[in-house]
Design a protein around this motif. Sequence first.
Motif, PDB file in Angstrom:
ATOM      1  N   PRO A   2       0.820  -1.203   0.000  1.00 51.20           N
ATOM      2  CA  PRO A   2       0.000   0.000   0.000  1.00 51.20           C
ATOM      3  C   PRO A   2       0.862   1.265   0.000  1.00 51.20           C
ATOM      4  O   PRO A   2       1.767   1.401   0.818  1.00 51.20           O
ATOM      5  N   LYS A   3       0.592   2.147  -0.946  1.00 46.74           N
ATOM      6  CA  LYS A   3       1.300   3.427  -1.079  1.00 46.74           C
ATOM      7  C   LYS A   3       2.815   3.264  -1.156  1.00 46.74           C
ATOM      8  O   LYS A   3       3.566   4.118  -0.722  1.00 46.74           O
ATOM      9  N   GLY A   4       3.276   2.137  -1.683  1.00 49.16           N
ATOM     10  CA  GLY A   4       4.706   1.921  -1.872  1.00 49.16           C
ATOM     11  C   GLY A   4       5.481   1.672  -0.586  1.00 49.16           C
ATOM     12  O   GLY A   4       6.701   1.859  -0.541  1.00 49.16           O
ATOM     13  N   ARG A   5       4.820   1.227   0.460  1.00 46.49           N
ATOM     14  CA  ARG A   5       5.480   1.050   1.763  1.00 46.49           C
ATOM     15  C   ARG A   5       6.644   0.069   1.714  1.00 46.49           C
ATOM     16  O   ARG A   5       7.657   0.276   2.370  1.00 46.49           O
ATOM     17  N   LEU A   8       9.520   1.809   0.044  1.00 48.26           N
ATOM     18  CA  LEU A   8      10.047   2.843   0.944  1.00 48.26           C
ATOM     19  C   LEU A   8      10.905   2.220   2.040  1.00 48.26           C
ATOM     20  O   LEU A   8      11.960   2.751   2.400  1.00 48.26           O
TER      21      LEU A   8
END
Length: 147
Positions: A2-5, A8
Amino acid sequence: GPKGRNMLRIAEECSAKVRLRGIGSGFLEGAKRMEANSPLQLYISCVDYESYIGAVQGVSALLNDLYKHYRRYKRSQNSEPPELRLKCEELRRDDHNFDLLMQKARRSPSQCERDRRFRLQERQSTLRRPGVDAGPDQVFSGEQEDV
């Protein structure tokens, strides 16, 4: 994730830049704000070889796990999954002294520690020039010019 977690996390752990580009990336490029018309690609860049290897291993593990779950999902739908493989291509730029970075990565732990102490000693030996209004980022070497 989710959202590039996941990316990251890998980027933070390895001090890396991780960029997804191409069709399906969601990254809009240029004045036209469109995805690049190229296959989906993941770019990894790091300042040292050890970090680069760590980032590549992290991304590889993440993608292989994703592929495994996708194959399981397709089989649960009574569908034969396509063959998915990770394809890595490395671009080494001579102007970035990559060979030097690789040599540094192969140093013994004792040599790494000696190099670390030397860099620390160099940093501690830098002095501010007396009588000069230096900002917090302006550090001068111990040698001073005669005025």
